[in-house]
Design a protein around this motif. Sequence first.
Motif, PDB file in Angstrom:
ATOM      1  N   LYS A  65       0.757  -1.079  -0.046  1.00  0.00           N
ATOM      2  CA  LYS A  65      -0.067   0.111   0.050  1.00  0.00           C
ATOM      3  C   LYS A  65       0.880   1.239  -0.249  1.00  0.00           C
ATOM      4  O   LYS A  65       1.859   1.140   0.776  1.00  0.00           O
ATOM      5  N   ALA A 118       2.896  -0.332   3.684  1.00  0.00           N
ATOM      6  CA  ALA A 118       2.430  -0.376   5.065  1.00  0.00           C
ATOM      7  C   ALA A 118       2.673  -1.754   5.712  1.00  0.00           C
ATOM      8  O   ALA A 118       1.777  -2.836   5.254  1.00  0.00           O
ATOM      9  N   ALA A 174       2.070  -4.844   8.225  1.00  0.00           N
ATOM     10  CA  ALA A 174       1.270  -5.323   9.255  1.00  0.00           C
ATOM     11  C   ALA A 174       1.767  -5.366  10.441  1.00  0.00           C
ATOM     12  O   ALA A 174       2.998  -5.576  10.615  1.00  0.00           O
ATOM     13  N   GLU A 175       0.950  -5.945  11.532  1.00  0.00           N
ATOM     14  CA  GLU A 175       1.671  -6.403  13.006  1.00  0.00           C
ATOM     15  C   GLU A 175       2.476  -7.799  12.447  1.00  0.00           C
ATOM     16  O   GLU A 175       1.935  -8.493  11.604  1.00  0.00           O
ATOM     17  N   ARG A 216       0.716  -6.630   4.412  1.00  0.00           N
ATOM     18  CA  ARG A 216      -0.692  -6.697   3.991  1.00  0.00           C
ATOM     19  C   ARG A 216      -0.908  -6.480   2.480  1.00  0.00           C
ATOM     20  O   ARG A 216      -0.178  -5.795   1.843  1.00  0.00           O
ATOM     21  N   TYR A 269      -3.311  -5.281  -0.268  1.00  0.00           N
ATOM     22  CA  TYR A 269      -4.591  -4.238  -0.633  1.00  0.00           C
ATOM     23  C   TYR A 269      -4.747  -4.389  -2.122  1.00  0.00           C
ATOM     24  O   TYR A 269      -4.266  -4.922  -2.844  1.00  0.00           O
ATOM     25  N   GLN A 313     -11.467  -1.235   8.261  1.00  0.00           N
ATOM     26  CA  GLN A 313     -10.651  -0.245   7.501  1.00  0.00           C
ATOM     27  C   GLN A 313      -9.748   0.391   8.650  1.00  0.00           C
ATOM     28  O   GLN A 313      -8.370   0.689   8.639  1.00  0.00           O
ATOM     29  N   TYR A 314     -10.412   0.879   9.622  1.00  0.00           N
ATOM     30  CA  TYR A 314      -9.981   1.616  10.954  1.00  0.00           C
ATOM     31  C   TYR A 314      -9.060   0.717  11.669  1.00  0.00           C
ATOM     32  O   TYR A 314      -7.798   1.372  12.002  1.00  0.00           O
ATOM     33  N   TYR A 315      -9.522  -0.394  12.006  1.00  0.00           N
ATOM     34  CA  TYR A 315      -8.734  -1.353  12.851  1.00  0.00           C
ATOM     35  C   TYR A 315      -7.753  -2.302  12.221  1.00  0.00           C
ATOM     36  O   TYR A 315      -7.039  -3.076  12.696  1.00  0.00           O
ATOM     37  N   GLN A 316      -7.839  -2.368  10.747  1.00  0.00           N
ATOM     38  CA  GLN A 316      -7.004  -3.110   9.780  1.00  0.00           C
ATOM     39  C   GLN A 316      -6.932  -4.184  10.310  1.00  0.00           C
ATOM     40  O   GLN A 316      -6.063  -5.287  10.527  1.00  0.00           O
ATOM     41  N   THR A 317      -8.174  -4.935  10.859  1.00  0.00           N
ATOM     42  CA  THR A 317      -8.478  -6.520  10.892  1.00  0.00           C
ATOM     43  C   THR A 317      -9.791  -7.122  10.528  1.00  0.00           C
ATOM     44  O   THR A 317     -10.535  -6.206   9.898  1.00  0.00           O
TER      45      THR A 317
END
Length: 106
Positions: free
Chosen positions: A6, A13, A15-16, A21, A23, A83-87
Amino acid sequence: KMSSEKQVEGGSAPAEGGQKREYFSSRLAFYLAAVGSAVGFGNVWRFPQLAADYGGGAFLIPYLMALFLIGIPILFLELMLGQYYQTGAVGAFGSLHARLRGVGLS
């Protein structure tokens, strides 16, 4: 088509856990994938035909009201939380409150 990075100001970006991740490449691709997973061809083609054949045209009014007043706002809520919590759904609702963690299971 999904891209693995992304583009943000600092680059991709992660991810944890340091993994990148995936996209969607565009908004249109995301919308088509979301509609394709949520709406089967039975809903699109068969339901209106059966409603018209058996005189259930009056049922379409409350069906459309429920769709636009309940279904679509809840769909947007779930998309925004994801989208906000990316989960996923379980993690997004669980981030709001621990008791809401089971909402995403159905």
